[in-house]
Scaffold this active site. Structure first.
Site, mmCIF file in Angstrom:
data_model
loop_
_atom_site.group_PDB
_atom_site.id
_atom_site.type_symbol
_atom_site.label_atom_id
_atom_site.label_comp_id
_atom_site.label_asym_id
_atom_site.label_seq_id
_atom_site.Cartn_x
_atom_site.Cartn_y
_atom_site.Cartn_z
ATOM 1 N N CYS A 1 0.837 -1.191 0.000
ATOM 2 C CA CYS A 1 0.000 0.000 0.000
ATOM 3 C C CYS A 1 0.875 1.245 0.000
ATOM 4 O O CYS A 1 2.056 1.191 0.310
ATOM 5 C CB CYS A 1 -0.861 0.026 1.248
ATOM 6 S SG CYS A 1 -1.779 -1.485 1.514
ATOM 7 N N ARG B 1 3.677 0.674 -7.423
ATOM 8 C CA ARG B 1 3.731 -0.370 -6.396
ATOM 9 C C ARG B 1 2.549 -1.340 -6.502
ATOM 10 O O ARG B 1 2.541 -2.369 -5.841
ATOM 11 C CB ARG B 1 3.695 0.287 -5.008
ATOM 12 C CG ARG B 1 4.914 1.137 -4.727
ATOM 13 C CD ARG B 1 4.641 2.138 -3.622
ATOM 14 N NE ARG B 1 4.378 1.515 -2.361
ATOM 15 C CZ ARG B 1 5.251 1.422 -1.375
ATOM 16 N NH1 ARG B 1 6.447 1.937 -1.522
ATOM 17 N NH2 ARG B 1 4.940 0.856 -0.253
ATOM 18 N N TRP C 1 -3.418 -2.107 -1.336
ATOM 19 C CA TRP C 1 -3.162 -3.451 -1.893
ATOM 20 C C TRP C 1 -3.757 -4.378 -0.852
ATOM 21 O O TRP C 1 -3.219 -4.524 0.241
ATOM 22 C CB TRP C 1 -1.656 -3.627 -2.076
ATOM 23 C CG TRP C 1 -1.176 -5.026 -2.297
ATOM 24 C CD1 TRP C 1 -0.755 -5.907 -1.341
ATOM 25 C CD2 TRP C 1 -1.029 -5.703 -3.537
ATOM 26 N NE1 TRP C 1 -0.364 -7.080 -1.929
ATOM 27 C CE2 TRP C 1 -0.518 -6.996 -3.253
ATOM 28 C CE3 TRP C 1 -1.283 -5.349 -4.870
ATOM 29 C CZ2 TRP C 1 -0.255 -7.928 -4.258
ATOM 30 C CZ3 TRP C 1 -1.016 -6.287 -5.854
ATOM 31 C CH2 TRP C 1 -0.508 -7.553 -5.558
ATOM 32 N N ASN D 1 -0.405 1.320 6.415
ATOM 33 C CA ASN D 1 0.272 0.240 5.671
ATOM 34 C C ASN D 1 0.750 -0.773 6.689
ATOM 35 O O ASN D 1 1.198 -0.395 7.761
ATOM 36 C CB ASN D 1 1.529 0.771 4.977
ATOM 37 C CG ASN D 1 1.218 1.600 3.769
ATOM 38 O OD1 ASN D 1 0.062 1.780 3.415
ATOM 39 N ND2 ASN D 1 2.246 2.131 3.150
ATOM 40 N N GLY D 2 0.711 -2.036 6.327
ATOM 41 C CA GLY D 2 1.217 -3.066 7.241
ATOM 42 C C GLY D 2 0.098 -4.004 7.636
ATOM 43 O O GLY D 2 -0.977 -4.006 7.027
ATOM 44 N N GLU E 1 14.463 -24.102 -9.738
ATOM 45 C CA GLU E 1 14.123 -22.684 -9.656
ATOM 46 C C GLU E 1 15.317 -21.818 -10.065
ATOM 47 O O GLU E 1 15.159 -20.839 -10.792
ATOM 48 C CB GLU E 1 13.634 -22.354 -8.229
ATOM 49 C CG GLU E 1 13.346 -20.899 -7.941
ATOM 50 C CD GLU E 1 12.308 -20.262 -8.854
ATOM 51 O OE1 GLU E 1 11.628 -20.965 -9.616
ATOM 52 O OE2 GLU E 1 12.204 -19.010 -8.827
ATOM 53 N N LYS F 1 15.380 -19.232 -13.212
ATOM 54 C CA LYS F 1 15.728 -17.808 -13.101
ATOM 55 C C LYS F 1 16.759 -17.436 -14.157
ATOM 56 O O LYS F 1 16.629 -16.414 -14.816
ATOM 57 C CB LYS F 1 16.304 -17.477 -11.708
ATOM 58 C CG LYS F 1 15.329 -17.449 -10.553
ATOM 59 C CD LYS F 1 14.409 -16.256 -10.490
ATOM 60 C CE LYS F 1 13.137 -16.503 -11.247
ATOM 61 N NZ LYS F 1 12.042 -17.161 -10.601
ATOM 62 N N GLU G 1 15.168 -17.434 -17.674
ATOM 63 C CA GLU G 1 14.206 -16.348 -17.879
ATOM 64 C C GLU G 1 14.868 -15.007 -18.142
ATOM 65 O O GLU G 1 14.463 -14.285 -19.029
ATOM 66 C CB GLU G 1 13.363 -16.161 -16.604
ATOM 67 C CG GLU G 1 12.201 -17.066 -16.451
ATOM 68 C CD GLU G 1 11.397 -16.679 -15.220
ATOM 69 O OE1 GLU G 1 11.941 -16.671 -14.102
ATOM 70 O OE2 GLU G 1 10.207 -16.375 -15.375
ATOM 71 N N HIS H 1 22.318 -41.238 -15.113
ATOM 72 C CA HIS H 1 21.368 -41.910 -16.005
ATOM 73 C C HIS H 1 21.183 -41.156 -17.327
ATOM 74 O O HIS H 1 20.201 -41.371 -18.018
ATOM 75 C CB HIS H 1 20.023 -42.091 -15.287
ATOM 76 C CG HIS H 1 20.146 -42.932 -14.054
ATOM 77 N ND1 HIS H 1 20.387 -44.286 -14.114
ATOM 78 C CD2 HIS H 1 20.126 -42.608 -12.748
ATOM 79 C CE1 HIS H 1 20.484 -44.771 -12.885
ATOM 80 N NE2 HIS H 1 20.331 -43.756 -12.036
ATOM 81 N N LYS I 1 4.131 -11.046 -16.780
ATOM 82 C CA LYS I 1 4.076 -11.275 -15.338
ATOM 83 C C LYS I 1 2.936 -12.217 -14.979
ATOM 84 O O LYS I 1 3.066 -13.069 -14.120
ATOM 85 C CB LYS I 1 3.936 -9.928 -14.606
ATOM 86 C CG LYS I 1 3.944 -10.035 -13.093
ATOM 87 C CD LYS I 1 5.314 -10.464 -12.577
ATOM 88 C CE LYS I 1 5.319 -10.825 -11.123
ATOM 89 N NZ LYS I 1 6.483 -11.636 -10.729
HETATM 90 C C1 AGP Z 1 8.596 -16.991 -12.550
HETATM 91 O O1 AGP Z 1 9.761 -16.274 -12.474
HETATM 92 C C2 AGP Z 1 7.772 -16.816 -13.723
HETATM 93 N N1 AGP Z 1 7.772 -15.585 -14.302
HETATM 94 C C3 AGP Z 1 6.624 -17.759 -13.957
HETATM 95 O O2 AGP Z 1 7.156 -19.044 -14.041
HETATM 96 C C4 AGP Z 1 5.480 -17.767 -12.936
HETATM 97 O O3 AGP Z 1 5.923 -18.289 -11.730
HETATM 98 C C5 AGP Z 1 4.294 -18.569 -13.502
HETATM 99 O O4 AGP Z 1 3.841 -17.969 -14.669
HETATM 100 C C6 AGP Z 1 3.175 -18.726 -12.514
HETATM 101 O O5 AGP Z 1 2.607 -17.507 -12.184
HETATM 102 P P1 AGP Z 1 1.625 -17.368 -10.950
HETATM 103 O O6 AGP Z 1 2.410 -17.709 -9.725
HETATM 104 O O7 AGP Z 1 1.203 -15.932 -10.971
HETATM 105 O O8 AGP Z 1 0.501 -18.322 -11.170
#
Ligand code: AGP
Length: 611
Positions: A2, A27, A74, A100-101, A484, A488, A491, A507, A606
């Site tokens: 927020c 934000r 938010w 906020n908080g 993960e 990263k 991506e 394997h 996103k």
């Molecule tokens: C992660 O860095 C991604 N951009 C992507 O894999 C993301 O986690 C995925 O699209 C799922 O999104 P969500 O958590 O909003 O469902």
């Protein structure tokens, strides 16, 4: 998160506050509102959605005053709606507050205040602050006294501004574990949760310290510490431009979000661990012991990073609740013939709460009569609305496309869910639960230590910036962290990277290993630490350069690897929260060095709201 803006001076507060709120739009928020003291009374306008809606509201229902406060919300407690938008008032409508908080103990406080006759108009935790101030405000107790008394009853995090229609010469502000800054002007002063809201008016600011309260008038500022002693806080000149200020001085949102993790993890568990006894309290998850005893299987469904959080949680659910758990990629689950019925608990993980595949999978599970739990960051999102139960991560908006703080928030929420269920079901001992809670409470400090490793990681990243490929290895509960880390890197730096369970190398994937294939390996304390050492040897013998994430006492690792990142140790099952941080930094720095668009990598969105 927020946003807060406040103003007192000679200008129309509505304009100053509105302009400030616009600067905080980046934000993310779902509703907004402004209140001023007009002709001896509070005038308030609130609107759901974007700030333009508030503007329209203000244009048709004009308000004016030289003192005002505003907020972009938010949602955390209660859906995005006009009733839940700030500012919130007391019963008399004379006192208004923006906050906020998270107020951890708002439920008992609300119950008590309701018993005393206070009428609540929203679902928010914030509204208790307005009513508590009302309770203490009287002829003998000024607004400042009343705010200070109210804060003594509050547990949690807050940055807040309060004004009262009886006195249009002051704004009372306070902060604890949420930022608040006072901007200094001539015959006017400003308040904001984020310096970017003030830069159009002043560069001279005072950052309040934790526990401070302050009385802000147009020509004076009195600051008090947590014990209500008068204190001096030095003013500073802000040298950032507007864009730097939005990013809190960081070069990218992703970097800012990596650094926020000490705070966001606390925000996820704040108010969900009882201080009195070792208990996890999840008000929003109404699963009873009987419900839990009926569950034969847990089925986790998610995409991308959220899927990796799910893979980590599988280890936890099986270990602590003893319920067999499977993890599904949402886009596969929705078109498979999943064996799901009313004895299966389905858990959906999504930062945005809008991912099309995850939402479709949730609807399918509901059709099949499964009980559904959502772990979401965005309050009021489709997945959070449609699931039977929702556990919010409370990480604040994540702007960088590459998920960082939302991931550690999801893990933290999953730890809470697992332990909550295990405790209810009786599959975890009191001792284990107490150890878990103590270790979880220590995590933010350990994350802070890990964040201090950034420069060393940057140095290693520099050596690998031209690499074309990478393998990430780990075992057991850290295997999803290898996935993960690799995601990263893919991506944001467009380097081909794969995560593998280290024992699976022999394997097939080991055929790829030579001096052109660097290996990132997670080798922190674990019951199979020695096995991971052998896996490292296998890669090293084939010429790979090895970067190891390890704990300080893992001395053998220095011989076995070329570069080491020593992270603080914790319980093995909590180590993913720490081990992912160096991988986030590593991907970040390589991306920056390669000149990639860190926050908006090519081809990615996103929130993936289409199939
Ligand atoms: C992660 O860095 C991604 N951009 C992507 O894999 C993301 O986690 C995925 O699209 C799922 O999104 P969500 O958590 O909003 O469902």
């Amino acid at each position: 998160m927020c946003g807060i803006v406040g103003y007192i001076g000679g200008k129309n507060a509505v304009d100053v506050v509105y302009n400030g709120l616009e600067k905080l739009e980046y934000r993310g928020y779902d509703s907004a509102g402004i209140a001023v003291i007009g002709e001896g009374k509070i005038e308030r306008r609130r609107s759901v959605g974007k700030l333009v809606n508030l503007k329209e509201n203000l244009n048709t229902n004009k308000i004016f005053g030289n003192l005002g406060i505003g907020h972009t919300r938010w949602a955390t407690h209660g859906k995005p709606s006009e009733e839940n938008a700030h500012p919130h008032t007391d019963c008399s409508g004379k006192i208004v507050v923006v906050h906020n908080g998270i107020i951890e103990n708002y439920i008992p406080l609300k119950n008590q205040l309701q018993k005393e006759g206070h009428i609540f108009a929203s679902e928010t935790d914030t509204e208790v602050i307005a009513h508590l101030i009302e309770k203490y405000y009287n002829e003998k107790s000024s607004l400042l006294d009343a705010v200070q008394s109210a804060l003594k009853e509050i547990r949690g995090a807050y940055a807040l501004c309060a004004i009262c229609a009886d006195d249009k010469t002051q704004v009372v502000v306070a902060r604890k574990d949420a930022p608040l800054v006072i901007g200094l002007g001539k015959e006017e002063n400003f308040i904001a949760s984020d310096v970017s809201a003030l830069l159009a008016y002043t560069k001279d600011v005072i950052f309040l310290e934790n526990g401070d309260t302050a009385q802000v008038r147009k020509d004076s500022i009195k600051i008090f510490d947590g014990q209500c002693n008068s204190v001096e806080r030095k003013s500073q000149k802000v040298l950032w431009n507007a864009l730097q200020a939005e990013k809190g001085g960081y070069k990218h949102f992703m970097l800012k979000e990596i650094y926020e993790q000490t705070q966001t993890i606390q925000d996820t568990f704040r108010g969900r661990i009882s201080d009195e006894e070792n208990k996890i309290i999840l008000q929003s998850v109404g699963l009873t012991k009987e419900d839990l005893l009926k569950i034969s299987r847990i089925c986790i469904v998610a995409c991308g990073t959220s899927y990796h959080a799910g893979l980590t949680a599988k280890f936890l659910f099986e270990n602590f609740t003893k319920i067999p758990t499977e993890v599904n990629i949402a886009s596969e689950f929705r078109y498979a013939e999943p064996v799901v019925d009313d004895k299966v608990l389905t858990v959906f993980i999504s930062q945005s709460g809008e991912t099309a595949d995850t939402l479709a999978a949730l609807r399918l599970a509901k059709e099949k009569k499964s009980k559904t739990v959502a772990i979401c960051n965005v309050v009021g999102s489709s997945i959070s609305r449609e699931a039977d139960y929702v556990l919010y991560t409370h990480c604040g908006p994540e702007i960088g496309v590459a998920s960082t703080k939302a991931f550690t928030g999801q893990l933290t929420a999953l730890y809470l869910l697992v332990m909550f269920m295990a405790d209810k079901k009786g599959t975890v001992s009191k001792k284990q639960l107490a150890e878990f809670i103590a270790a979880l409470r220590d995590i933010p400090t350990k994350i802070a230590e890990t964040l201090n490793l950034a420069d060393g990681i940057k140095g290693i990243a520099k050596l690998f910036q031209n690499t074309k490929q990478f393998i990430y290895l780990a075992r057991n509960i850290n295997y999803p962290i290898a996935l993960e880390g690799a995601l990263k890197l893919k991506e944001i730096s467009y380097i081909y990277a794969e995560g593998y369970p280290a024992g699976e190398m022999k394997h097939g994937p080991i055929a790829l290993i030579d001096e052109t294939m660097p290996v990132m390996v997670i080798a922190t304390d674990s019951k199979i630490y020695e096995k991971i050492l052998s896996n490292i040897e296998e890669a090293k013998a084939r010429g790979a350069k090895i970067i190891a994430i390890a704990n300080k006492d893992n001395t053998e690792i220095v011989k076995n690897s070329d570069y080491q990142i020593f992270v603080p140790s914790t319980q093995e099952y909590l180590s993913p929260l720490i081990n992912v941080i160096p991988l986030q930094f590593f991907a970040y720095y390589i991306s920056v060095m390669k000149g990639c668009d860190v926050d908006q990598p090519r081809n990615l969105a996103k929130s993936v709201t289409v199939e």
